[in-house]
Design a protein around this motif. Structure first.
Motif, PDB file in Angstrom:
ATOM      1  N   TRP A 148      33.607  78.998  66.783  1.00  0.00           N
ATOM      2  CA  TRP A 148      34.262  79.522  65.914  1.00  0.00           C
ATOM      3  C   TRP A 148      33.408  79.508  64.622  1.00  0.00           C
ATOM      4  CZ3 TRP A 148      38.921  81.142  67.283  1.00  0.00           C
ATOM      5  CH2 TRP A 148      39.479  80.396  68.589  1.00  0.00           C
ATOM      6  N   THR A 149      33.881  79.832  63.471  1.00  0.00           N
ATOM      7  CA  THR A 149      33.430  79.749  62.103  1.00  0.00           C
ATOM      8  C   THR A 149      33.278  78.252  61.916  1.00  0.00           C
ATOM      9  OG1 THR A 149      35.177  80.109  60.860  1.00  0.00           O
ATOM     10  CG2 THR A 149      33.726  81.984  61.146  1.00  0.00           C
ATOM     11  N   VAL A 150      34.391  77.494  62.053  1.00  0.00           N
ATOM     12  CA  VAL A 150      34.387  76.070  61.818  1.00  0.00           C
ATOM     13  C   VAL A 150      35.458  75.537  62.961  1.00  0.00           C
ATOM     14  CG1 VAL A 150      35.255  73.975  60.462  1.00  0.00           C
ATOM     15  CG2 VAL A 150      34.602  76.185  59.213  1.00  0.00           C
ATOM     16  N   GLY A 151      34.838  74.558  63.766  1.00  0.00           N
ATOM     17  CA  GLY A 151      35.473  74.062  64.822  1.00  0.00           C
ATOM     18  C   GLY A 151      36.941  73.455  64.555  1.00  0.00           C
ATOM     19  N   ILE A 152      36.955  72.516  63.609  1.00  0.00           N
ATOM     20  CA  ILE A 152      38.217  71.883  63.091  1.00  0.00           C
ATOM     21  C   ILE A 152      38.189  72.060  61.611  1.00  0.00           C
ATOM     22  CG2 ILE A 152      39.373  69.973  63.021  1.00  0.00           C
ATOM     23  CD1 ILE A 152      38.510  69.239  65.632  1.00  0.00           C
ATOM     24  N   ALA A 153      39.365  72.805  61.041  1.00  0.00           N
ATOM     25  CA  ALA A 153      39.421  73.007  59.742  1.00  0.00           C
ATOM     26  C   ALA A 153      40.535  71.999  59.054  1.00  0.00           C
ATOM     27  CB  ALA A 153      39.236  74.297  59.020  1.00  0.00           C
ATOM     28  N   VAL A 154      40.403  71.052  58.291  1.00  0.00           N
ATOM     29  CA  VAL A 154      41.417  70.075  57.891  1.00  0.00           C
ATOM     30  C   VAL A 154      41.686  70.768  56.079  1.00  0.00           C
ATOM     31  CG1 VAL A 154      42.361  68.029  57.480  1.00  0.00           C
ATOM     32  CG2 VAL A 154      40.869  68.478  59.303  1.00  0.00           C
ATOM     33  N   MET A 155      42.758  71.049  55.993  1.00  0.00           N
ATOM     34  CA  MET A 155      43.068  71.418  54.356  1.00  0.00           C
ATOM     35  C   MET A 155      43.964  70.910  53.884  1.00  0.00           C
ATOM     36  SD  MET A 155      43.051  75.529  55.674  1.00  0.00           S
ATOM     37  CE  MET A 155      41.883  76.303  56.291  1.00  0.00           C
ATOM     38  N   GLY A 156      44.288  71.157  52.366  1.00  0.00           N
ATOM     39  CA  GLY A 156      45.312  70.698  51.752  1.00  0.00           C
ATOM     40  C   GLY A 156      45.542  69.220  51.704  1.00  0.00           C
ATOM     41  N   SER A 157      46.633  68.608  51.811  1.00  0.00           N
ATOM     42  CA  SER A 157      46.864  67.144  51.510  1.00  0.00           C
ATOM     43  C   SER A 157      46.967  66.494  52.947  1.00  0.00           C
ATOM     44  CB  SER A 157      48.055  66.706  50.720  1.00  0.00           C
ATOM     45  OG  SER A 157      49.304  67.582  51.224  1.00  0.00           O
ATOM     46  N   SER A 158      46.422  67.103  53.934  1.00  0.00           N
ATOM     47  CA  SER A 158      46.722  66.687  55.547  1.00  0.00           C
ATOM     48  C   SER A 158      46.120  65.221  55.464  1.00  0.00           C
ATOM     49  CB  SER A 158      45.965  67.632  56.320  1.00  0.00           C
ATOM     50  OG  SER A 158      46.511  68.912  56.402  1.00  0.00           O
ATOM     51  N   HIS A 159      46.538  64.613  56.618  1.00  0.00           N
ATOM     52  CA  HIS A 159      46.049  63.182  56.960  1.00  0.00           C
ATOM     53  C   HIS A 159      45.949  63.262  58.563  1.00  0.00           C
ATOM     54  CE1 HIS A 159      47.038  60.485  53.519  1.00  0.00           C
ATOM     55  NE2 HIS A 159      47.565  61.795  53.163  1.00  0.00           N
ATOM     56  N   VAL A 160      44.730  63.402  58.874  1.00  0.00           N
ATOM     57  CA  VAL A 160      44.439  63.647  60.495  1.00  0.00           C
ATOM     58  C   VAL A 160      43.357  62.518  60.947  1.00  0.00           C
ATOM     59  CG1 VAL A 160      43.278  65.372  61.667  1.00  0.00           C
ATOM     60  CG2 VAL A 160      44.399  65.909  59.816  1.00  0.00           C
ATOM     61  N   THR A 161      43.764  62.346  62.174  1.00  0.00           N
ATOM     62  CA  THR A 161      42.870  61.362  62.878  1.00  0.00           C
ATOM     63  C   THR A 161      42.327  62.611  64.000  1.00  0.00           C
ATOM     64  OG1 THR A 161      44.097  59.511  62.445  1.00  0.00           O
ATOM     65  CG2 THR A 161      42.805  59.511  64.685  1.00  0.00           C
ATOM     66  N   ILE A 162      41.162  62.271  64.120  1.00  0.00           N
ATOM     67  CA  ILE A 162      40.409  63.142  65.367  1.00  0.00           C
ATOM     68  C   ILE A 162      39.496  61.928  66.234  1.00  0.00           C
ATOM     69  CG2 ILE A 162      38.837  64.864  66.069  1.00  0.00           C
ATOM     70  CD1 ILE A 162      39.128  65.892  63.133  1.00  0.00           C
ATOM     71  N   GLU A 163      40.160  61.996  67.377  1.00  0.00           N
ATOM     72  CA  GLU A 163      39.427  60.848  68.408  1.00  0.00           C
ATOM     73  C   GLU A 163      39.173  61.630  69.636  1.00  0.00           C
ATOM     74  OE1 GLU A 163      42.821  58.446  69.497  1.00  0.00           O
ATOM     75  OE2 GLU A 163      42.544  57.266  67.515  1.00  0.00           O
ATOM     76  N   ASN A 164      37.832  61.151  70.111  1.00  0.00           N
ATOM     77  CA  ASN A 164      37.117  61.595  71.453  1.00  0.00           C
ATOM     78  C   ASN A 164      37.253  63.144  71.497  1.00  0.00           C
ATOM     79  OD1 ASN A 164      35.801  60.918  73.954  1.00  0.00           O
ATOM     80  ND2 ASN A 164      37.885  61.106  74.824  1.00  0.00           N
TER      81      ASN A 164
ATOM     82  N   GLY B   5      40.195  70.151  50.192  1.00  0.00           N
ATOM     83  CA  GLY B   5      41.474  69.907  49.320  1.00  0.00           C
ATOM     84  C   GLY B   5      41.503  68.259  49.159  1.00  0.00           C
ATOM     85  N   SER B   6      42.670  67.817  49.212  1.00  0.00           N
ATOM     86  CA  SER B   6      42.744  66.027  49.023  1.00  0.00           C
ATOM     87  C   SER B   6      42.938  65.535  50.603  1.00  0.00           C
ATOM     88  CB  SER B   6      43.768  65.690  48.154  1.00  0.00           C
ATOM     89  OG  SER B   6      45.061  66.348  48.653  1.00  0.00           O
ATOM     90  N   SER B   7      42.563  66.149  51.580  1.00  0.00           N
ATOM     91  CA  SER B   7      42.689  65.586  52.916  1.00  0.00           C
ATOM     92  C   SER B   7      42.107  64.467  53.252  1.00  0.00           C
ATOM     93  CB  SER B   7      42.436  66.806  53.806  1.00  0.00           C
ATOM     94  OG  SER B   7      41.052  67.081  54.002  1.00  0.00           O
ATOM     95  N   GLN B   8      42.657  63.675  54.078  1.00  0.00           N
ATOM     96  CA  GLN B   8      41.960  62.502  54.512  1.00  0.00           C
ATOM     97  C   GLN B   8      41.967  62.596  55.992  1.00  0.00           C
ATOM     98  OE1 GLN B   8      42.859  58.714  52.474  1.00  0.00           O
ATOM     99  NE2 GLN B   8      44.338  59.944  50.965  1.00  0.00           N
TER     100      GLN B   8
END
Length: 270
Positions: free
Chosen positions: A159-175, A190-193
């Motif tokens: 892709w252009t970006v494999g994983i794109a996290v935007m806005g105020s999202s809170h995301v855990t990416i594991e394994n 954005g203000s994502s964490q």
């Protein structure tokens, strides 16, 4: 009574889900294979057909008789989890689709069963949508601040970006394995964490065009980094392999790093 493999998985997954109180009505996604007919009809039990009904892909989405889906997008939407629940990929396959998570009222977990190759890939051999997909991010998370998203045991490629996290999202990416994307492996804006743990983010910025075989990068990479925390985003990267990326391995002003392996990225210590 002897249970079929499908029923055994349902029992096991239900028991596992009981330990995750945020999840709501888990659903399952079957895999597929590149040789599946365009109708989505296959010999029962072949080509990722885990429930044995002879349907994969969109045909499985539209059968209307169970909680098993053939595409990730349908499982995330209604009548799947409706952006509030747990989507479990139970057999291997190439999922040539942009995955979008936009939950506003609940939590979403998207994961593959350990040992399953859940390849979210812009390129599927012979598919006419390859060129258009390669111009987009693979997994997009743009969720409300009061929700939580977990991505686990996934692959995102081409892709252009494999994983794109935007806005105020809170995301855990594991394994997860994020590789061969053009601009970034993982990018937070954005203000994502975002917390990234036990992931492999490699060879981004060097993608080849699956439609023509021509090299898309590094001449077209912008910039071809591994993990990037931009704007006001914050992140933590633990126990991950970030290597062989065209640009910086991990970049951003507000990033906690622990026990990572960085090698062969631009600017890495020699």
């Amino acid at each position: 009574m002897k249970l079929s493999p499908f029923l055994k998985l349902c029992v096991a997954a239900s028991a596992f889900a009981a330990g995750a109180p945020h999840a709501n009505h888990p659903v399952y996604v079957e895999g597929n294979c590149p040789t599946a007919p365009t109708t989505g009809l296959v010999a029962p039990g072949t080509c990722g057909d885990y429930d044995g009904d002879g349907r994969v892909g969109v045909a499985e989405d539209n059968d209307g008789v169970d909680r098993v889906f053939g595409t990730i997008g349908a499982a995330l939407a209604a009548p799947g989890v409706n952006q509030n629940g747990r989507v479990i990929i139970v057999t291997s396959g190439i999922f040539a689709e942009v995955v979008t998570i936009t939950t506003t009222t609940g939590n979403v977990t998207l994961e593959a069963v350990p040992g399953v190759e859940a390849n979210i890939d812009a390129v599927l051999q012979g598919d006419p949508g390859n060129v258009a997909r390669q111009l987009r991010p693979g997994i997009i998370v743009d969720a409300a601040e009061n929700t939580r998203v977990t991505l686990r045991n996934l692959v995102s490629r081409n892709w252009t970006v494999g994983i794109a996290v935007m806005g105020s999202s809170h995301v855990t990416i594991e394994n997860c394995r994020v590789e061969n994307n053009l601009n970034y492996g993982i990018q937070a804006t954005g203000s994502s964490q975002v917390k990234i743990d036990m992931c492999s983010v490699t060879a981004n910025g060097f993608r080849s065009d699956g439609a023509t075989g021509a090299l898309d990068g590094p001449a077209n990479a912008a910039p071809g980094g591994g993990i990037d925390f931009d704007e006001n985003s914050r992140g933590a990267v633990y126990r991950s392999n970030v290597s062989g990326n065209l640009d910086a391995g991990i970049s951003g002003r507000r990033v906690i790093q622990r026990d990572n392996y960085l090698f062969d990225n631009k600017g890495d210590p020699q």
